[in-house]
Every structure is written in C-alpha cells, then in structure tokens.
Design a protein around this motif. Structure first.
Motif, PDB file in Angstrom:
ATOM      1  N   TYR A  63       0.833  -1.199   0.000  1.00 59.36           N
ATOM      2  CA  TYR A  63       0.000   0.000   0.000  1.00 59.36           C
ATOM      3  C   TYR A  63       0.875   1.260   0.000  1.00 59.36           C
ATOM      4  O   TYR A  63       0.623   2.202  -0.761  1.00 59.36           O
ATOM      5  N   GLN A  67       1.518   4.319  -2.838  1.00 57.76           N
ATOM      6  CA  GLN A  67       1.390   5.753  -2.544  1.00 57.76           C
ATOM      7  C   GLN A  67       2.679   6.499  -2.890  1.00 57.76           C
ATOM      8  O   GLN A  67       2.671   7.722  -3.068  1.00 57.76           O
ATOM      9  N   LYS A 118      -8.076  -4.583  -7.231  1.00 56.29           N
ATOM     10  CA  LYS A 118      -7.179  -3.478  -6.920  1.00 56.29           C
ATOM     11  C   LYS A 118      -7.784  -2.546  -5.873  1.00 56.29           C
ATOM     12  O   LYS A 118      -9.003  -2.430  -5.736  1.00 56.29           O
ATOM     13  N   ARG A 119      -6.877  -1.901  -5.150  1.00 55.75           N
ATOM     14  CA  ARG A 119      -7.270  -0.897  -4.167  1.00 55.75           C
ATOM     15  C   ARG A 119      -6.190   0.180  -4.114  1.00 55.75           C
ATOM     16  O   ARG A 119      -5.029  -0.113  -3.792  1.00 55.75           O
ATOM     17  N   ASP A 120      -6.560   1.395  -4.417  1.00 61.97           N
ATOM     18  CA  ASP A 120      -5.667   2.554  -4.287  1.00 61.97           C
ATOM     19  C   ASP A 120      -4.291   2.319  -4.912  1.00 61.97           C
ATOM     20  O   ASP A 120      -3.261   2.652  -4.341  1.00 61.97           O
ATOM     21  N   GLY A 121      -4.277   1.704  -6.088  1.00 58.82           N
ATOM     22  CA  GLY A 121      -3.024   1.520  -6.809  1.00 58.82           C
ATOM     23  C   GLY A 121      -2.340   0.195  -6.579  1.00 58.82           C
ATOM     24  O   GLY A 121      -1.349  -0.111  -7.249  1.00 58.82           O
ATOM     25  N   TYR A 266      -0.027   4.149   5.476  1.00 56.62           N
ATOM     26  CA  TYR A 266      -0.523   5.163   4.544  1.00 56.62           C
ATOM     27  C   TYR A 266       0.109   6.520   4.896  1.00 56.62           C
ATOM     28  O   TYR A 266       0.431   6.788   6.060  1.00 56.62           O
TER      29      TYR A 266
END
Length: 339
Positions: A63, A67, A118-121, A266
């Motif tokens: 994750y 980001q 997928k989730r947030d890239g 995050y």
C-alpha cells in the motif's frame, strides 16, 4: 494460358521471391539501443514462519509503495489465501486455483478480472491451494503459476511484484522463486523467537544451496516484526550477513488495527515514516549471498534457559523401547583382525 507460359510465370515468381529475400537479408539491422531500460520489474519473494506477520507486513508495504508512485502487484502464495484479506478490509480475493477449476468445469476461460482486484493503486491476487488432505500445497503453487503464465504474467507491466510465501517449508512449489530464479531477491520476516529465526535461517540455506547450483537469487534483508527489543533477530541478521530493513515494534495499536483489517502504512498516519522507509529499503536493497548458521550457532543467539541448552540428551536403550529384558544376541558380522 499455355503450359509453357505457366512454367515461365512460375519461374519468374520464384526468381522474384529469391531476389526479395536477398534484398531483405542485405539490410543491416538497427543498432542495439544503448539507452537504459525504461522499466525493470523487481520480483521479490517474502518468506517467513506461518503467523509471523508476512501478510500484515506485505499489505502495508504494498500500500505504501503504491502511494510512493509505484505500480505494485501483490500475490499471495500461501494455501490459506490470507495475504490479501488485510488489504481489502477482511475480504480475500477468489483463489486462482479454485476459480480456474470452476471455470474449467463450466467450460469457460479464466480471465484477469476473475482473480485480480485493486485498491488505491495496489493490484492483488491469491494463488490458493487444495483443501486439507486433497492434494499437495506446493504442487498447487506450481499450478497457480502455470495459470498466471497463461494469463500473460511475463508481459505484465509492474514496478514491483511481491510474492508472499510460507517459509516453514522451502520444498516443491514453496521453493519455486529460489529454485527457478523467478525473483531477483528474497526478504525474510522474523521475530525474536527461535522458531521464526529457524525458518529464516532455512530460507538462507536454500538460497545458498541454489546459488551453488548456478542460481542468481540473493537475500535483500530482514524485517523484524513484533520487535520487543530483545535483539535476537538483529543478531541473527548480522551473523548471516543480511541487512535489517525495518523493525516493526510490538505495539498494541498495531496489533489491534491489524486484527481489525486496517491498513496502517498510509501517508500521514502514525506509522507512515516506518513503512515509507521500509518501502524505500525494499526497493534499493541489493540481493546478497547469506551465510546460514549451524544449529548450535542459532541456539547461541538465545539464553540457555530459553532454549533448553542446559538439558542433557540421554540415549534410550533397547530395554527402554521393548519394556522387557533384552537378550544380547551375538552379531553375525565377520570382524577381521587388524594386520
């Protein structure tokens, strides 16, 4: 058209084809590019003892790397299919092996959208495995990768592919990335306990063994999870010659959020700096050849009262095993006197 004309026309066509082939053969090919590659996918296999926190580490690592602007694919290679559950808030991806079997039974073809989410890239999927007693987990991993290859695995465009492997066994399919050079480097996740370091040492031994056979995979480092500061894992990493990439503390906030399937890696969060640093370390750490420890050296990392080194091994006898008086029978072996 007469037969003579047909023959002449055919001969002309053959001569024309030959000239075209000669002309093509005479064209110099373009010079090879000297520019650096625009993208090289790093395939990284993460190993560790079951329950040590690989999935927790990888979910947050993947994750955070996304980001940081990286395109990341996370693949769970554990029959429990639990790698992606934290990433998706408690929901795991449909396993590739089970989905493939169901599609085949229905006469349909499996597709990317059936198994990759997928989730947030972050892109993620699970290989899965057979039910207990119904097949070999390692063979299931091999079958899963065969399916990935049919789906175009080698043509996918990612910066990082992270493979979550059970490290308790490094045989068969579980040793696939090391044995077949399917990754460039390995990362081990451990803690300050003997069993997790035994597994980490076993993985280092596998890397050393396949390097002797001509393999190219190395160990990029170690992540210490649930670190309460006793130092055994750090001492292990130093002795086998691999860097410490990160130490994740034994912390109640981390434990509770992990149990509730919450991402903590995050930007802007309490643990952002830790996972930001881990992401950069994982990306830049070169693969090295480790020097695995002998078992006694591994035990030597711990205090004697913690691992039982003060216990004396007392050999058992035939009488112990049989529970009756044992008659000493003469051997029929021929023993020659020394000259």
């Amino acid at each position: 058209m007469s037969t003579r004309n047909q023959t002449a026309s055919a001969a002309f066509s053959v001569d024309q084809l030959k000239r075209q082939l000669r002309d093509e053969a005479g064209v110099e090919p373009d010079a090879p590019s000297t520019e650096p590659a625009t993208k090289e996918t790093q395939v990284i296999a993460i190993y560790g003892k079951g329950g040590i926190g690989k999935s927790f580490t990888l979910a947050n690592l993947s994750y955070m790397m996304a980001q940081q602007g990286k395109k990341v694919l996370l693949i769970g290679c554990d029959p429990k299919s639990d790698t992606t559950s934290l990433l998706f808030g408690g929901r795991a991806c449909p396993p590739i092996i089970a989905t493939s079997s169901a599609k085949k039974a229905a006469g349909e073809q499996i597709s990317i959208s059936d198994v990759c989410f997928k989730r947030d890239g972050v892109y993620a999927m699970e290989l899965g495995g057979p039910d207990v007693g119904r097949g070999c987990g390692g063979r299931g991993i091999i079958h899963g990768f065969e399916t990935l290859e049919k789906l175009g695995f080698h043509e996918w465009d990612f910066d990082y592919v992270l493979l979550d492997f059970l490290g308790d066994v490094v045989c068969g399919g579980f040793g696939l990335p090391i044995a077949r050079d399917m990754c460039q480097k390995v990362i081990v996740v451990g803690s300050n306990d003997l069993q997790s370091l035994y597994v980490a040492n076993n993985v280092c031994s596998a890397v050393e063994y396949f390097r002797k056979l001509g393999g190219n995979v190395g160990v990029a480092g170690m992540v210490v999870n649930k670190d309460e500061g006793t130092g055994e894992a750090a001492a292990f990493a130093e002795q086998v010659g691999i860097p410490l990439l990160s130490s994740i503390p034994a912390n109640d906030d981390i434990r509770s959020k992990s149990a509730n399937y919450e991402i903590i890696g995050y930007p802007g969060g309490q643990w952002a700096d830790m996972f930001d640093e881990l992401g950069r370390n994982v990306a830049s750490a070169p693969p090295v050849l480790p020097t695995p420890l002998e078992h006694d050296a591994l035990l030597g990392l711990f205090k004697g009262d913690e691992v039982g080194r003060n216990v004396v091994l007392e050999p058992a006898t035939e009488a112990d095993m049989r529970g009756v008086n044992v008659v000493d029978k003469p051997s029929l072996e021929v023993v020659y006197d020394e000259v």
